[in-house]
Design a protein around this motif. Sequence first.
Motif, PDB file in Angstrom:
ATOM      1  N   VAL A 179       0.823  -1.211   0.000  1.00 10.70           N
ATOM      2  CA  VAL A 179       0.000   0.000   0.000  1.00 10.70           C
ATOM      3  C   VAL A 179       0.861   1.265   0.000  1.00 10.70           C
ATOM      4  O   VAL A 179       0.322   2.377   0.033  1.00 10.70           O
ATOM      5  CB  VAL A 179      -0.967   0.038   1.213  1.00 10.70           C
ATOM      6  CG1 VAL A 179      -1.902  -1.148   1.179  1.00 10.70           C
ATOM      7  CG2 VAL A 179      -0.206   0.117   2.531  1.00 10.70           C
ATOM      8  N   SER A 180       2.170   1.119  -0.036  1.00 14.81           N
ATOM      9  CA  SER A 180       3.070   2.275  -0.013  1.00 14.81           C
ATOM     10  C   SER A 180       3.358   2.842  -1.395  1.00 14.81           C
ATOM     11  O   SER A 180       3.994   3.891  -1.511  1.00 14.81           O
ATOM     12  CB  SER A 180       4.393   1.897   0.671  1.00 14.81           C
ATOM     13  OG  SER A 180       4.178   1.507   2.009  1.00 14.81           O
ATOM     14  N   LYS A 182       2.708   4.861  -4.803  1.00 11.81           N
ATOM     15  CA  LYS A 182       1.965   6.100  -5.040  1.00 11.81           C
ATOM     16  C   LYS A 182       1.339   6.157  -6.431  1.00 11.81           C
ATOM     17  O   LYS A 182       0.634   7.115  -6.748  1.00 11.81           O
ATOM     18  CB  LYS A 182       2.893   7.306  -4.831  1.00 11.81           C
ATOM     19  CG  LYS A 182       3.361   7.415  -3.381  1.00 11.81           C
ATOM     20  CD  LYS A 182       4.226   8.633  -3.150  1.00 11.81           C
ATOM     21  CE  LYS A 182       4.638   8.700  -1.677  1.00 11.81           C
ATOM     22  NZ  LYS A 182       5.493   9.881  -1.386  1.00 11.81           N
ATOM     23  N   PHE A 336      -7.319  -0.389  -1.781  1.00 10.70           N
ATOM     24  CA  PHE A 336      -6.854   0.572  -0.782  1.00 10.70           C
ATOM     25  C   PHE A 336      -6.431   1.886  -1.446  1.00 10.70           C
ATOM     26  O   PHE A 336      -6.588   2.962  -0.859  1.00 10.70           O
ATOM     27  CB  PHE A 336      -5.669  -0.027  -0.014  1.00 10.70           C
ATOM     28  CG  PHE A 336      -5.238   0.781   1.179  1.00 10.70           C
ATOM     29  CD1 PHE A 336      -5.770   0.530   2.430  1.00 10.70           C
ATOM     30  CD2 PHE A 336      -4.293   1.799   1.047  1.00 10.70           C
ATOM     31  CE1 PHE A 336      -5.375   1.272   3.536  1.00 10.70           C
ATOM     32  CE2 PHE A 336      -3.890   2.542   2.136  1.00 10.70           C
ATOM     33  CZ  PHE A 336      -4.437   2.282   3.385  1.00 10.70           C
ATOM     34  N   ARG A 340      -7.736   5.503  -0.011  1.00  9.35           N
ATOM     35  CA  ARG A 340      -6.862   6.543   0.541  1.00  9.35           C
ATOM     36  C   ARG A 340      -7.088   7.879  -0.173  1.00  9.35           C
ATOM     37  O   ARG A 340      -7.152   8.937   0.474  1.00  9.35           O
ATOM     38  CB  ARG A 340      -5.411   6.106   0.410  1.00  9.35           C
ATOM     39  CG  ARG A 340      -4.394   7.112   0.929  1.00  9.35           C
ATOM     40  CD  ARG A 340      -3.001   6.504   0.950  1.00  9.35           C
ATOM     41  NE  ARG A 340      -2.681   5.869  -0.321  1.00  9.35           N
ATOM     42  CZ  ARG A 340      -1.868   4.820  -0.450  1.00  9.35           C
ATOM     43  NH1 ARG A 340      -1.277   4.293   0.594  1.00  9.35           N
ATOM     44  NH2 ARG A 340      -1.633   4.296  -1.645  1.00  9.35           N
ATOM     45  N   ASP A 344      -8.638  11.124   1.773  1.00  6.85           N
ATOM     46  CA  ASP A 344      -7.825  12.334   1.774  1.00  6.85           C
ATOM     47  C   ASP A 344      -8.599  13.511   1.181  1.00  6.85           C
ATOM     48  O   ASP A 344      -8.504  14.646   1.659  1.00  6.85           O
ATOM     49  CB  ASP A 344      -6.545  12.096   0.980  1.00  6.85           C
ATOM     50  CG  ASP A 344      -5.654  13.326   0.932  1.00  6.85           C
ATOM     51  OD1 ASP A 344      -5.089  13.667   1.990  1.00  6.85           O
ATOM     52  OD2 ASP A 344      -5.542  13.943  -0.133  1.00  6.85           O
ATOM     53  N   PHE A 361       0.599  11.261   3.517  1.00  2.50           N
ATOM     54  CA  PHE A 361       0.443   9.972   2.838  1.00  2.50           C
ATOM     55  C   PHE A 361       0.557   8.823   3.836  1.00  2.50           C
ATOM     56  O   PHE A 361      -0.320   7.941   3.900  1.00  2.50           O
ATOM     57  CB  PHE A 361       1.514   9.839   1.747  1.00  2.50           C
ATOM     58  CG  PHE A 361       1.421   8.565   0.948  1.00  2.50           C
ATOM     59  CD1 PHE A 361       0.635   8.503  -0.187  1.00  2.50           C
ATOM     60  CD2 PHE A 361       2.126   7.430   1.332  1.00  2.50           C
ATOM     61  CE1 PHE A 361       0.555   7.332  -0.933  1.00  2.50           C
ATOM     62  CE2 PHE A 361       2.054   6.259   0.598  1.00  2.50           C
ATOM     63  CZ  PHE A 361       1.267   6.211  -0.540  1.00  2.50           C
ATOM     64  N   VAL A 364      -2.337   8.956   6.769  1.00  2.00           N
ATOM     65  CA  VAL A 364      -3.640   8.457   6.312  1.00  2.00           C
ATOM     66  C   VAL A 364      -3.578   6.945   6.101  1.00  2.00           C
ATOM     67  O   VAL A 364      -4.505   6.206   6.476  1.00  2.00           O
ATOM     68  CB  VAL A 364      -4.068   9.168   5.006  1.00  2.00           C
ATOM     69  CG1 VAL A 364      -5.326   8.515   4.424  1.00  2.00           C
ATOM     70  CG2 VAL A 364      -4.326  10.647   5.268  1.00  2.00           C
ATOM     71  N   THR A 365      -2.478   6.467   5.526  1.00  2.00           N
ATOM     72  CA  THR A 365      -2.307   5.030   5.300  1.00  2.00           C
ATOM     73  C   THR A 365      -2.327   4.258   6.613  1.00  2.00           C
ATOM     74  O   THR A 365      -3.014   3.227   6.738  1.00  2.00           O
ATOM     75  CB  THR A 365      -0.981   4.760   4.566  1.00  2.00           C
ATOM     76  OG1 THR A 365      -1.000   5.426   3.292  1.00  2.00           O
ATOM     77  CG2 THR A 365      -0.770   3.268   4.349  1.00  2.00           C
ATOM     78  N   LEU A 368      -5.911   4.194   8.244  1.00  2.00           N
ATOM     79  CA  LEU A 368      -6.823   3.295   7.528  1.00  2.00           C
ATOM     80  C   LEU A 368      -6.474   1.829   7.778  1.00  2.00           C
ATOM     81  O   LEU A 368      -7.378   1.001   8.001  1.00  2.00           O
ATOM     82  CB  LEU A 368      -6.765   3.588   6.025  1.00  2.00           C
ATOM     83  CG  LEU A 368      -7.504   4.844   5.569  1.00  2.00           C
ATOM     84  CD1 LEU A 368      -7.230   5.119   4.094  1.00  2.00           C
ATOM     85  CD2 LEU A 368      -9.000   4.707   5.803  1.00  2.00           C
TER      86      LEU A 368
END
Length: 453
Positions: A179-180, A182, A336, A340, A344, A361, A364-365, A368
């Motif tokens: 999920v990292s 972008k 996801f 996100r 946001d 970033f 919020v990650t 969640l």
Amino acid sequence: MTILPSSERKHRRNPRTPLLSPQKYDDHEVGFNGASYSGAVFNLATTIVGAGIMALPAAVKQLGLVPGLIMIVLGAMLTDSSIEMILRFSRASKSTTYSGVVGDAFGVAGRTILQVCIVVNNIGMLVVYMIIIGDVLSGTWSDGVKHLGLVEEWFGQHWWTTRFSLLLVTTLFVFAPLVSFKRVDSLRYTSALSVGLAIVFVAITAGVAIVKIMDGSMKMPRMMPELVNQASFWKLFTTIPILVTAYICHHNIHPIENELRDPSQMKSIVRASLTLCSSVYIATSFFGFLLFGDHTLDDVLANFDGDLGIPYSSLLDDVVRVSYGIHLMLVFPIVFFSLRLNLDGLLFPYAIPISLDKRRFFSVTAVLMGLIFVGANFVPSIWDAFQFTGATAAISVGFIFPAAVALRDTHGIATKNDILVSWMMIFLAVSSSTAAIFSDIYSIFSSEKRVGS
């Protein structure tokens, strides 16, 4: 890392501009010339084929084989129509996000309501993914019967084989890295693998069913629904949210389109993805219900924990559960991604894109992921989660908002067919949602009455 001029760093964006606009910001990335057609198909197909596939055989069990398969095809057709309208109105309004299209038609209030629905739907879906992964690894209970998970079968029951421990390890070492990313295109290879693993599940299920048909040990499933009382009639409507949720991908249409080398291909990409996914859904529902009949569980994956009645049954059980468990782990980050972005957009509507603000970033990650992890440890059944999100947020995102935008028609481009299809989608969405909620309430009170008596 993208380096922007100081003037762009200070930019406070309008709520209608994209939450993450790769065309504007990511084109500066070295080596990225836009997403390919195949990568987009796999990413969109992965968005669609998530956990919904596991509940479809149970939905077909409720409806009967013939009505169930017809509803799956109808769901694909309506989804295609709703996405086509979104794309057409996006171009007319020059919007690069779903929320931008709705905001163009209904203002800030409409955009905010849509984003809330997407957040609720996606959180519900991701909780379902974690629940199923927990079922695969640690097992689940159904009607008082314990269905062992893979890790419990292999190593026995220990503190580190509990659902909480295994989900925590999965969250930290699988989900956190995935999920990292972008850019959604960064997930194209994991998406391709995810679709492949879903096809492996279908192939094994079909193979087992065909072998049992050939040796004469297979019973023919019910063709039509079994109606014995009022409760069984109302229960039919609880399948509608399951079928609707299975096709929800609208929240990822624009993020995928924004990264394409040729955005004009998006319509073809949607058709290809829906064709692939509906084929997988029909095969899974048909062979899954054929294989397990009235013993089909709400999560059909839980059925693969015992003797299938063919050679190498135990090995096939393990292959099915491992492949689908990994499939869901790879689906998780792509759902996801839009969650996100929309959260946001709700919390920071005028800030710079979240991809350019590392602190926001990752904050919020982290929030969640924490909410989803807690939800997965407290929601008892995927059927409960599907009914809640499917009867409310998913129906709104998939059908009510696209239809409402077409009926509003602020740019005068809606056709007579758009109007007809939109009214049909709203009628089906509202009626099925109301009936599903009423059925849930009715079943709750009926069960309480039985317990009290």
